[in-house]
Design an enzyme around this catalytic site. Structure first.
Site, PDB file in Angstrom:
ATOM      1  N   LYS A 268      36.995  62.202  15.281  1.00 10.88           N
ATOM      2  CA  LYS A 268      38.219  62.301  15.820  1.00 10.88           C
ATOM      3  C   LYS A 268      38.273  60.542  16.914  1.00 10.88           C
ATOM      4  CE  LYS A 268      40.818  65.023  19.854  1.00 10.88           C
ATOM      5  NZ  LYS A 268      40.522  64.986  21.079  1.00 10.88           N
ATOM      6  N   LYS A 280      48.084  66.372  30.623  1.00  8.89           N
ATOM      7  CA  LYS A 280      46.985  66.919  31.776  1.00  8.89           C
ATOM      8  C   LYS A 280      47.135  66.372  32.987  1.00  8.89           C
ATOM      9  CE  LYS A 280      43.819  65.868  28.093  1.00  8.89           C
ATOM     10  NZ  LYS A 280      42.648  67.225  27.426  1.00  8.89           N
ATOM     11  N   ASP A 291      37.644  60.523  24.417  1.00 12.30           N
ATOM     12  CA  ASP A 291      38.807  61.208  23.542  1.00 12.30           C
ATOM     13  C   ASP A 291      38.181  60.698  21.907  1.00 12.30           C
ATOM     14  OD1 ASP A 291      38.814  63.573  23.343  1.00 12.30           O
ATOM     15  OD2 ASP A 291      40.909  63.479  23.389  1.00 12.30           O
ATOM     16  N   ARG A 354      42.232  68.638  16.571  1.00 10.97           N
ATOM     17  CA  ARG A 354      42.816  69.356  15.242  1.00 10.97           C
ATOM     18  C   ARG A 354      44.022  68.779  14.538  1.00 10.97           C
ATOM     19  NH1 ARG A 354      42.993  74.753  18.833  1.00 10.97           N
ATOM     20  NH2 ARG A 354      42.167  73.549  20.246  1.00 10.97           N
TER      21      ARG A 354
HETATM   22  N1  BES Z   1      40.199  65.330  23.631  1.00  5.39           N
HETATM   23  C1  BES Z   1      41.031  66.981  24.737  1.00  5.39           C
HETATM   24  C2  BES Z   1      39.668  67.827  24.633  1.00  5.39           C
HETATM   25  C3  BES Z   1      38.371  67.783  26.097  1.00  5.39           C
HETATM   26  C4  BES Z   1      38.323  67.752  27.626  1.00  5.39           C
HETATM   27  C5  BES Z   1      37.089  66.556  25.603  1.00  5.39           C
HETATM   28  C6  BES Z   1      37.027  67.711  28.593  1.00  5.39           C
HETATM   29  C7  BES Z   1      36.322  66.185  26.729  1.00  5.39           C
HETATM   30  C8  BES Z   1      36.705  66.448  27.806  1.00  5.39           C
HETATM   31  C9  BES Z   1      41.453  67.688  23.821  1.00  5.39           C
HETATM   32  O1  BES Z   1      41.949  67.622  23.072  1.00  5.39           O
HETATM   33  C10 BES Z   1      41.997  68.694  24.356  1.00  5.39           C
HETATM   34  O2  BES Z   1      42.178  68.340  25.266  1.00  5.39           O
HETATM   35  N2  BES Z   1      41.865  70.137  24.235  1.00  5.39           N
HETATM   36  C11 BES Z   1      42.736  71.811  24.501  1.00  5.39           C
HETATM   37  C12 BES Z   1      42.775  72.593  23.500  1.00  5.39           C
HETATM   38  C13 BES Z   1      43.981  73.074  23.715  1.00  5.39           C
HETATM   39  C14 BES Z   1      45.252  73.294  24.447  1.00  5.39           C
HETATM   40  C15 BES Z   1      44.187  74.274  23.656  1.00  5.39           C
HETATM   41  C16 BES Z   1      42.310  72.274  25.876  1.00  5.39           C
HETATM   42  O3  BES Z   1      40.379  71.868  25.350  1.00  5.39           O
HETATM   43  O4  BES Z   1      42.084  72.405  27.055  1.00  5.39           O
HETATM   44 ZN    ZN Z   2      42.097  64.898  22.586  1.00  7.16          ZN
HETATM   45 MN    MN Z   3      44.494  66.800  24.226  1.00 10.47          MN
END
Ligand code: BES
Ligand code: ZN
Ligand code: MN
Length: 503
Positions: A268, A280, A291, A354
């Site tokens: 990724k 966020k 990321d 994803r």
């Molecule tokens: N890059 C983030 C996940 C992440 C969060 C990695 C904190 C490292 C530290 C990912 O793209 C994300 O935002 N995932 C969401 C998915 C949700 C919206 C279903 C998450 O984990 O909140």
């Molecule tokens: Zn992400």
């Molecule tokens: Mn994200």
């Protein structure tokens, strides 16, 4: 830093500092008695007063007198012998190197005779020591002033002393391997630490091209036009909110036989994840420059594999994009048509990893890979589940998962398996498209993997969620705050076990 290996008696070597390791409760030896005599009994006094017990992480620095050949002697506690592991060895070596660098000592001699006794363990133990040294020497300081007083210095020359007579070349080879592997780790750390203003998808692509050209790896980039033409609808969807163009980075390393099916690595590469329209919260958003940790690990692994000349064929695919909110960004509710033809309902634009991985996983199928492993900082839920101690591993093939768990244990980069039962797949079914990109709050790491699995149904596949591992919020032994390069060492360990035996 230069690491050399030599044979000889520890107390007879000239060095700015001689380092001796001791297990706790094992503080009686001929060597100690001899050393105690040379430092006029200072050693036994320190042992009697419990200033030095051999506990893990303990240091005792003595200055030599006229009697010692080395200028200083550092005693290092290795902990209980029964608890000893490669992990302990790597950590103590790192913290020893950091302790000395802080004391402005960049050259020293390491003598761990009780550890480097058996030939059977020599390779893995020397590799662990060399990795510990090389990783302790890493810092990301290109935006900091040079030579600040009180800063730890860079390591210069480290000699490793081995006792037996016939294993010098084995030890030297292990050091060479550790150099190749840690240079991959440090390349990955640099990429993760690079700030978002510098780190566009194009920058990531250019770094990959430069590395590939230096390593004799074939490289290809697909730009926005080409991605559109070929139908990378999910990846283009994520990229469309950013002014910066997306790139698909494809690397091919051929160390194996011509006809041999490759092992594929997919990483990724979200250079910055703001969340998009599903923005966020502001707190710690700066960390979202990490990321692309999966991409960094994949690129670092390719570099290390080439440097090690591993006799395997590898393909790496990195979708590089930026996830930004703007008037052109995708919205919650949008439906994207992925490269596979499957349609995806985007319920949350922050579940972008994803989406880009879906297209990358479809694309890599064209290489007829015998195995596909993807790495991604995919879910916050993974950090809730495992914290910062392990990456989650999930997949469609138990044999592959078992091999990865083993490589993780051996390398000290831990994985923990989560289930991917059919029942979870129900959670990503959509009313309006083939799948939706979120499965709700419950089992977030698993439903993300269930989503990926929809695009990985043509081959043997495993997914590593490294969200809790790609970035260190706190410094520890061998790891300053920031990018970790997590996964390079474990993947190389796995790949070394995958060399096809033609006999
Ligand atoms: N890059 C983030 C996940 C992440 C969060 C990695 C904190 C490292 C530290 C990912 O793209 C994300 O935002 N995932 C969401 C998915 C949700 C919206 C279903 C998450 O984990 O909140
Ligand atoms: Zn992400
Ligand atoms: Mn994200």
């Amino acid at each position: 830093m230069k690491i050399t290996v030599k044979k000889g008696a520890a107390l007879k070597q000239k060095s700015p500092c001689l380092i001796l390791g001791f297990f706790s409760g094992k503080l009686k030896s001929e060597q100690l008695a001899e050393l105690d005599q040379k430092v006029s009994g200072a050693l036994n006094r320190a042992i009697r007063s419990k200033e030095f017990t051999g506990a893990k992480g303990e240091f005792l620095l003595l200055h030599g007198g006229a009697e010692t050949v080395a200028e200083r002697v550092l005693l290092v506690g290795l902990g209980k012998e029964t608890d000893f592991s490669l992990r302990t060895l790597r950590q103590t070596t790192s913290s020893t190197a950091q302790y000395l660098a802080q004391k402005q000592l960049g050259s020293f001699l390491l003598a761990f005779p009780q550890i480097l006794l058996k030939k059977a363990d020599l390779t893995e133990r020397v590799q662990a020591i060399a990795e510990g040294l090389l990783l302790a020497d890493y810092r990301y300081d290109r935006y900091l002033p040079k030579d600040k007083p009180g800063q730890p210095i860079a390591l210069d020359r480290v000699a490793l002393l081995i006792s037996s007579t016939d294993n010098l070349s084995v030890a030297k080879d292990a050091v060479t391997a550790a150099e190749a592997i840690t240079s991959g780790v440090c390349f990955a750390r640099d990429l993760v630490n690079a700030p978002g203003n510098l780190k566009s998808p194009e920058y990531l692509a250019m770094q990959a091209v430069a590395m590939a050209e230096q390593s004799g790896i074939k490289v290809k980039l697909l730009d926005r036009r080409e991605l559109e033409r070929q139908g990378f609808g999910a990846m283009i969807g994520v990229a469309q909110g950013s002014e910066r163009d997306p790139y698909l980075i494809v690397l091919e390393y051929r160390g194996g036989d011509k006809g041999e099916q490759p092992i594929a690595l997919v990483g990724k590469g979200v250079v910055f994840d703001s969340g998009g329209i599903s923005l966020k919260p502001g707190e710690k958003m700066d960390e979202m420059k990490m990321d692309m940790g999966g991409a960094a690990t994949v690129l670092g692994t390719m570099q290390a594999a080439a440097q090690l000349k591993l006799p395997v064929n590898l393909v790496a695919v990195v979708p590089a994009v930026e996830n930004m909110p703007s008037g052109t960004a995708i919205r919650p509710g949008d439906i994207l048509t992925s490269l596979s033809g499957k349609t995806i309902e985007v319920l949350n634009t922050d579940a972008e990893g994803r989406l880009i991985l879906a297209d990358a996983l479809t694309y890599v199928g064209r290489y007829q890979p015998r195995v596909v492993i993807d790495l991604a900082t995919l879910t916050g839920a993974c950090i809730i589940a495992l914290g910062n101690q392990a990456a989650a591993v999930l997949g469609n093939h138990d044999g592959l998962i078992r091999k990865l768990l083993k490589a993780g244990e051996q390398s000290g980069e831990r994985f923990w398996q989560l289930p991917l039962w059919d029942e979870y797949v129900e959670l990503i079914k959509s009313d309006f498209a083939d799948v939706k990109n979120t499965g709700g709050r419950a089992a977030g790491t698993i439903t993300a993997a269930a989503f990926l699995q929809e695009f990985a149904d043509q081959y043997t596949w495993a997914h590593l969620d490294i969200a809790g591992m790609a970035w260190a919020e706190q410094a520890k032994a061998g790891q300053p705050k920031g990018g970790t390069g997590f996964g390079v060492r474990a993947l190389i360990e796995y790949l070394r076990g995958e060399q096809v035996d033609h006999n």
